[in-house]
Write a protein that holds these residues in place. Structure first.
Motif, PDB file in Angstrom:
ATOM      1  N   GLU A 289       0.827  -1.204   0.000  1.00 49.72           N
ATOM      2  CA  GLU A 289       0.000   0.000   0.000  1.00 49.72           C
ATOM      3  C   GLU A 289       0.859   1.251   0.000  1.00 49.72           C
ATOM      4  O   GLU A 289       0.522   2.258  -0.616  1.00 49.72           O
ATOM      5  CB  GLU A 289      -0.905  -0.018   1.233  1.00 49.72           C
ATOM      6  CG  GLU A 289      -1.998   1.017   1.228  1.00 49.72           C
ATOM      7  CD  GLU A 289      -2.911   0.856   2.429  1.00 49.72           C
ATOM      8  OE1 GLU A 289      -2.437   1.076   3.561  1.00 49.72           O
ATOM      9  OE2 GLU A 289      -4.078   0.474   2.239  1.00 49.72           O
ATOM     10  N   ASP A 290       1.989   1.168   0.679  1.00 46.84           N
ATOM     11  CA  ASP A 290       2.908   2.303   0.794  1.00 46.84           C
ATOM     12  C   ASP A 290       4.209   1.965   0.075  1.00 46.84           C
ATOM     13  O   ASP A 290       4.937   1.062   0.493  1.00 46.84           O
ATOM     14  CB  ASP A 290       3.174   2.601   2.268  1.00 46.84           C
ATOM     15  CG  ASP A 290       4.055   3.835   2.454  1.00 46.84           C
ATOM     16  OD1 ASP A 290       4.486   4.417   1.444  1.00 46.84           O
ATOM     17  OD2 ASP A 290       4.297   4.200   3.618  1.00 46.84           O
ATOM     18  N   PRO A 291       4.532   2.641  -1.039  1.00 56.12           N
ATOM     19  CA  PRO A 291       5.773   2.328  -1.769  1.00 56.12           C
ATOM     20  C   PRO A 291       7.036   2.534  -0.939  1.00 56.12           C
ATOM     21  O   PRO A 291       8.098   2.018  -1.296  1.00 56.12           O
ATOM     22  CB  PRO A 291       5.725   3.279  -2.969  1.00 56.12           C
ATOM     23  CG  PRO A 291       4.757   4.348  -2.596  1.00 56.12           C
ATOM     24  CD  PRO A 291       3.765   3.724  -1.685  1.00 56.12           C
ATOM     25  N   ALA A 292       6.940   3.269   0.164  1.00 55.42           N
ATOM     26  CA  ALA A 292       8.114   3.480   1.004  1.00 55.42           C
ATOM     27  C   ALA A 292       8.561   2.204   1.694  1.00 55.42           C
ATOM     28  O   ALA A 292       9.695   2.098   2.176  1.00 55.42           O
ATOM     29  CB  ALA A 292       7.817   4.551   2.051  1.00 55.42           C
ATOM     30  N   ILE A 293       7.680   1.179   1.722  1.00 52.15           N
ATOM     31  CA  ILE A 293       8.037  -0.101   2.337  1.00 52.15           C
ATOM     32  C   ILE A 293       8.965  -0.907   1.435  1.00 52.15           C
ATOM     33  O   ILE A 293       9.768  -1.705   1.906  1.00 52.15           O
ATOM     34  CB  ILE A 293       6.755  -0.910   2.636  1.00 52.15           C
ATOM     35  CG1 ILE A 293       5.838  -0.128   3.568  1.00 52.15           C
ATOM     36  CG2 ILE A 293       7.080  -2.269   3.247  1.00 52.15           C
ATOM     37  CD1 ILE A 293       4.467  -0.769   3.752  1.00 52.15           C
ATOM     38  N   ALA A 294       8.865  -0.696   0.111  1.00 54.21           N
ATOM     39  CA  ALA A 294       9.577  -1.528  -0.867  1.00 54.21           C
ATOM     40  C   ALA A 294      11.078  -1.634  -0.622  1.00 54.21           C
ATOM     41  O   ALA A 294      11.641  -2.731  -0.721  1.00 54.21           O
ATOM     42  CB  ALA A 294       9.293  -1.022  -2.283  1.00 54.21           C
ATOM     43  N   PRO A 295      11.800  -0.547  -0.320  1.00 60.55           N
ATOM     44  CA  PRO A 295      13.264  -0.671  -0.167  1.00 60.55           C
ATOM     45  C   PRO A 295      13.720  -1.208   1.190  1.00 60.55           C
ATOM     46  O   PRO A 295      14.919  -1.376   1.398  1.00 60.55           O
ATOM     47  CB  PRO A 295      13.747   0.764  -0.374  1.00 60.55           C
ATOM     48  CG  PRO A 295      12.620   1.619   0.056  1.00 60.55           C
ATOM     49  CD  PRO A 295      11.375   0.867  -0.318  1.00 60.55           C
ATOM     50  N   ARG A 296      12.806  -1.493   2.101  1.00 59.40           N
ATOM     51  CA  ARG A 296      13.216  -2.013   3.401  1.00 59.40           C
ATOM     52  C   ARG A 296      13.908  -3.368   3.244  1.00 59.40           C
ATOM     53  O   ARG A 296      13.603  -4.130   2.335  1.00 59.40           O
ATOM     54  CB  ARG A 296      12.008  -2.130   4.336  1.00 59.40           C
ATOM     55  CG  ARG A 296      11.395  -0.775   4.691  1.00 59.40           C
ATOM     56  CD  ARG A 296      10.288  -0.926   5.719  1.00 59.40           C
ATOM     57  NE  ARG A 296       9.680   0.373   6.019  1.00 59.40           N
ATOM     58  CZ  ARG A 296       8.705   0.548   6.906  1.00 59.40           C
ATOM     59  NH1 ARG A 296       8.241  -0.489   7.581  1.00 59.40           N
ATOM     60  NH2 ARG A 296       8.209   1.745   7.117  1.00 59.40           N
ATOM     61  N   ILE A 297      14.823  -3.667   4.141  1.00 55.32           N
ATOM     62  CA  ILE A 297      15.702  -4.824   4.006  1.00 55.32           C
ATOM     63  C   ILE A 297      15.257  -5.957   4.930  1.00 55.32           C
ATOM     64  O   ILE A 297      14.875  -5.740   6.079  1.00 55.32           O
ATOM     65  CB  ILE A 297      17.153  -4.433   4.324  1.00 55.32           C
ATOM     66  CG1 ILE A 297      17.609  -3.312   3.393  1.00 55.32           C
ATOM     67  CG2 ILE A 297      18.074  -5.645   4.201  1.00 55.32           C
ATOM     68  CD1 ILE A 297      17.559  -3.662   1.926  1.00 55.32           C
ATOM     69  N   VAL A 298      15.330  -7.179   4.378  1.00 56.79           N
ATOM     70  CA  VAL A 298      14.976  -8.384   5.128  1.00 56.79           C
ATOM     71  C   VAL A 298      16.139  -9.370   5.059  1.00 56.79           C
ATOM     72  O   VAL A 298      16.748  -9.542   3.999  1.00 56.79           O
ATOM     73  CB  VAL A 298      13.710  -9.049   4.541  1.00 56.79           C
ATOM     74  CG1 VAL A 298      13.399 -10.347   5.259  1.00 56.79           C
ATOM     75  CG2 VAL A 298      12.532  -8.102   4.640  1.00 56.79           C
ATOM     76  N   SER A 299      16.451 -10.027   6.165  1.00 61.71           N
ATOM     77  CA  SER A 299      17.446 -11.094   6.194  1.00 61.71           C
ATOM     78  C   SER A 299      16.847 -12.306   6.891  1.00 61.71           C
ATOM     79  O   SER A 299      16.004 -12.179   7.776  1.00 61.71           O
ATOM     80  CB  SER A 299      18.706 -10.650   6.941  1.00 61.71           C
ATOM     81  OG  SER A 299      19.421  -9.688   6.206  1.00 61.71           O
ATOM     82  N   GLY A 300      17.285 -13.500   6.478  1.00 62.76           N
ATOM     83  CA  GLY A 300      16.787 -14.727   7.089  1.00 62.76           C
ATOM     84  C   GLY A 300      15.960 -15.536   6.112  1.00 62.76           C
ATOM     85  O   GLY A 300      15.772 -15.178   4.964  1.00 62.76           O
ATOM     86  N   LEU A 301      15.451 -16.658   6.582  1.00 61.36           N
ATOM     87  CA  LEU A 301      14.715 -17.596   5.728  1.00 61.36           C
ATOM     88  C   LEU A 301      13.271 -17.170   5.570  1.00 61.36           C
ATOM     89  O   LEU A 301      12.565 -16.929   6.542  1.00 61.36           O
ATOM     90  CB  LEU A 301      14.774 -18.999   6.338  1.00 61.36           C
ATOM     91  CG  LEU A 301      14.308 -20.143   5.444  1.00 61.36           C
ATOM     92  CD1 LEU A 301      15.214 -20.275   4.235  1.00 61.36           C
ATOM     93  CD2 LEU A 301      14.273 -21.441   6.245  1.00 61.36           C
ATOM     94  N   ASN A 302      12.824 -17.074   4.318  1.00 59.45           N
ATOM     95  CA  ASN A 302      11.446 -16.694   4.017  1.00 59.45           C
ATOM     96  C   ASN A 302      10.888 -17.645   2.969  1.00 59.45           C
ATOM     97  O   ASN A 302      11.541 -17.901   1.955  1.00 59.45           O
ATOM     98  CB  ASN A 302      11.378 -15.256   3.473  1.00 59.45           C
ATOM     99  CG  ASN A 302      11.822 -14.243   4.509  1.00 59.45           C
ATOM    100  OD1 ASN A 302      11.040 -13.741   5.277  1.00 59.45           O
ATOM    101  ND2 ASN A 302      13.117 -13.948   4.529  1.00 59.45           N
ATOM    102  N   GLY A 303       9.686 -18.200   3.211  1.00 58.92           N
ATOM    103  CA  GLY A 303       9.091 -19.122   2.243  1.00 58.92           C
ATOM    104  C   GLY A 303       8.789 -18.421   0.943  1.00 58.92           C
ATOM    105  O   GLY A 303       7.989 -17.486   0.911  1.00 58.92           O
ATOM    106  N   ILE A 304       9.393 -18.892  -0.147  1.00 58.57           N
ATOM    107  CA  ILE A 304       9.221 -18.216  -1.427  1.00 58.57           C
ATOM    108  C   ILE A 304       7.902 -18.566  -2.093  1.00 58.57           C
ATOM    109  O   ILE A 304       7.422 -17.848  -2.969  1.00 58.57           O
ATOM    110  CB  ILE A 304      10.398 -18.553  -2.366  1.00 58.57           C
ATOM    111  CG1 ILE A 304      10.435 -17.558  -3.526  1.00 58.57           C
ATOM    112  CG2 ILE A 304      10.315 -19.965  -2.870  1.00 58.57           C
ATOM    113  CD1 ILE A 304      11.653 -17.684  -4.384  1.00 58.57           C
ATOM    114  N   ASP A 305       7.275 -19.688  -1.696  1.00 59.91           N
ATOM    115  CA  ASP A 305       6.035 -20.098  -2.338  1.00 59.91           C
ATOM    116  C   ASP A 305       4.833 -19.991  -1.408  1.00 59.91           C
ATOM    117  O   ASP A 305       3.786 -20.579  -1.666  1.00 59.91           O
ATOM    118  CB  ASP A 305       6.154 -21.530  -2.870  1.00 59.91           C
ATOM    119  CG  ASP A 305       6.554 -22.506  -1.775  1.00 59.91           C
ATOM    120  OD1 ASP A 305       6.846 -22.047  -0.652  1.00 59.91           O
ATOM    121  OD2 ASP A 305       6.581 -23.721  -2.049  1.00 59.91           O
ATOM    122  N   ASP A 306       4.967 -19.239  -0.331  1.00 61.39           N
ATOM    123  CA  ASP A 306       3.885 -19.104   0.639  1.00 61.39           C
ATOM    124  C   ASP A 306       3.626 -17.627   0.932  1.00 61.39           C
ATOM    125  O   ASP A 306       4.256 -17.044   1.815  1.00 61.39           O
ATOM    126  CB  ASP A 306       4.231 -19.847   1.927  1.00 61.39           C
ATOM    127  CG  ASP A 306       3.043 -19.951   2.879  1.00 61.39           C
ATOM    128  OD1 ASP A 306       2.105 -19.136   2.741  1.00 61.39           O
ATOM    129  OD2 ASP A 306       3.056 -20.838   3.750  1.00 61.39           O
TER     130      ASP A 306
END
Length: 336
Positions: A289-306
């Motif tokens: 909803e907010d494009p400002a969220i897009a560049p935030r950084i994530v590290s760790g395991l995330n389910g790619i198909d869920d």
């Protein structure tokens, strides 16, 4: 969509015909037998198509061609009988021709040709959204496509060239003298005996990740002006193709679980990139909803198909609000 489906059916019939010839050769190798079993195991359509080819061949062998009954004088019947007879004769002739060692030739609707996997060829490979699929290429290379991906391939006497129209693909390149070239956006990637990923999802950004071997990347705007960029295992090249003078920097990529297995371990990955990946795999889409969220950084395991799991993880990490509407998951900042 109908043309793609028809093309896939034609390709499956061609593969079944090739396997029928191979498996009826008295000198068939153990490796061919193992590969044939793997091909059959890919699905019921593969087995049904092969059985249909084998059934036509068996039926043709039982026909007494010297004593065929005369066609009945009924409107349309004679035409159908002779079409069937001609079809059976053509199939038997083809099998005998191929079994004699003659080179294969597959005419396509345009310029497609195959000759024992080493002559000119023009092929198209594609996947639907949410589908991950692996293909065997005529030269022995392996191609894995992520969801909603299209690739066009030409196999010529002097080179092997593939164009990534959209999506993401992994190339496990068979080593041989002909160069293996992949076009994506304004990039040309040249590889020999290597494994690498190329992504071109939004028609604006190209991502290249080398897993094994070495590749050279040349951009159209730098042709003749600069040396190609050489990538080493673990390197990732990412850049936007819009505008001029866009720099392309090489960075080392963190250890990542194999996306072809349906899991991605993000190492300093942008939220927008993770969402694009999971959206390729699922009918349920995540939207920001907010494009400002897009560049935030994530590290760790995330389910790619869920998408549900990813949305929950992002919500917990950044205190985002989740709104669901049909097959849409909307992430927004509760402070706004």
């Amino acid at each position: 969509m109908a043309e793609t489906h028809r093309y896939e059916q034609d390709q499956l019939r061609r593969e079944a015909g090739e396997w029928f010839v191979i498996m009826n050769d008295e000198n068939v190798s153990e490796e061919d037998e193992r590969e044939f079993k793997r091909w059959l195991a890919r699905g019921a359509l593969h087995r049904a198509t092969y059985n249909r080819i084998a059934g036509l061949h068996s039926a043709g062998k039982r026909v007494d061609w010297e004593n065929l009954p005369p066609p009945k004088p009924v409107r349309g019947t004679a035409k159908r009988v002779w079409i069937t007879v001609i079809g059976c004769m053509a199939l038997i002739g083809f099998v005998a021709w191929r079994a004699s060692g003659a080179p294969a030739f597959w005419p396509e609707a345009d310029t497609t040709q195959m000759a024992q996997g080493h002559a000119d060829a023009s092929l198209q490979y594609s996947t639907e959204a949410g589908e991950v699929r692996e293909f065997s290429l005529p030269d022995g290379s392996r191609l894995t496509l992520d969801g909603d991906t299209t690739i066009r391939a030409w196999f010529r006497s002097g080179e092997r060239r593939l164009r990534l129209g959209r999506g993401r693909a992994r190339f496990d390149v068979a080593h041989e003298e002909r160069p293996f070239v992949v076009d994506a956006g304004d990039s040309e990637i040249v590889a020999v005996g290597t494994v690498f990923d190329v992504a071109f999802r939004d028609k604006r950004t190209v991502e290249i990740h080398l897993l094994r071997g070495a590749i050279d990347v040349r951009r159209a705007q730098s042709a003749g002006k600069a040396e190609p960029i050489r990538l080493e295992p673990g390197d990732e090249l990412r850049y936007a193709i819009e505008g001029s003078g866009n720099s392309a920097s090489v960075q080392k990529r963190g250890t990542e679980a194999d996306w072809t297995e349906g899991v991605s371990e993000a190492q300093e990955a942008r939220v927008a990139d993770l969402i694009a990946r999971v959206n390729n795999r699922s009918a349920t889409k995540i939207y920001l909803e907010d494009p400002a969220i897009a560049p935030r950084i994530v590290s760790g395991l995330n389910g790619i198909d869920d998408p549900e799991l990813l949305a929950e993880n992002l919500s917990n990490l950044y205190d985002l609000q989740i709104t669901r509407s049909g097959n849409r998951i909307i992430l927004g900042d509760p402070q706004k």
